[in-house]
Design a protein around this motif. Structure first.
Motif: not given
Length: 263
Positions: A173-174, A176, A171, A21
């Motif tokens: 990502r979803d 949080e 990267s 990533g």
């Protein structure tokens, strides 16, 4: 004496980093994040604390800062969109800002009838400082053009675009839950200041933040209400790039949006 590293070994190491990533260098110079100061000062050691005498006042520990409460306070104090953007830039409790190149606030006409809320910036958005400018954003522009709308049109046919998160997650990502909770007061204030007639919620995370539920493939196309105004959940353009067959659903939703605007 150490043997020099071969070009093949260097390439293999780079490919491994990409798989993990690490797809771009964020800064011009290396940054030791272990050397960054803590957000909260460390507790005083026992050696530096003097025990109180009989007549001393009781020691009271300082209250910890609540990032969500601070976000609510800072957002509420913003009287216009420029002040809200400045408040976001000054908000210190979301660590996403440490790894992002730019704060991605908005694009389009703030006076537009339709406000689109997406998830978070990607790599191209982080570089440009504008939402929805990468491959998914180009698809969004074509989708809007199909019903006579764009981010560059006059207010009647324009859209105004923002995201739940203003900084790119590592990267891609979803988000949080803690990050969404910190940013939600700013998103709600953003909507109140822009005051659109209609919200379009692009993808699961926008729906989760503003409707309190997810399941975009079931929710899409069904009008709801968010922040006191009609809201249309839609599939995110990034999803459509992965699932081209779902574009017919997106087209149906665009027609529903156009009909609502004409009503």
């Amino acid at each position: 004496m150490l043997e020099p590293i071969s070009p093949a070994a260097l390439r293999a190491a780079l490919e491994w980093q990409l798989e993990m990533g690490c797809d771009e260098a964020i800064g011009e110079a290396p940054l030791n994040r272990y050397a960054l100061p803590d957000r909260m000062p460390p507790a005083a050691s026992a050696a530096n604390v003097t025990a109180p005498g009989p007549a001393s006042a009781p020691m009271v520990a300082p209250a910890a800062t609540d990032p969500v409460a601070e976000a609510e306070r800072m957002a509420a104090e913003a009287g216009d969109l420029a002040a809200l953007q400045a408040a976001l830039a000054a908000y210190p409790w979301c660590d996403l800002r440490l790894g992002a190149r730019n704060l991605v606030f908005s694009d389009g006409d703030p006076a537009a009838r339709v406000m689109i809320v997406g998830e978070a910036p990607g790599r191209e958005e982080d570089r440009a400082g504008r939402p929805f400018v990468g491959q998914a954003g180009q698809l969004l522009d074509r989708m809007l053009a199909a019903i006579g709308m764009s981010r560059d049109s006059e207010a009647r046919d324009a859209v105004y675009i923002t995201n739940v998160l203003p900084w790119r997650p590592p990267s891609n990502r979803d988000p949080e839950p803690e990050e969404t909770a910190m940013m939600l007061p700013f998103v709600r204030r953003h909507i109140a200041l822009a005051d659109p007639e209609i919200l379009v919620l692009m993808g699961n995370h926008a729906c989760g933040a503003l409707l309190g539920r997810k399941g975009i493939t079931r929710m899409r196309g069904h009008w709801a209400e968010a922040e006191g105004r009609p809201a249309l959940p839609m599939l995110h353009p990034a999803y459509l790039l992965r699932q081209p067959a779902a574009k017919r659903d997106a087209w149906a939703d665009l027609l529903s949006l156009a009909a609502r605007l004409r009503a």
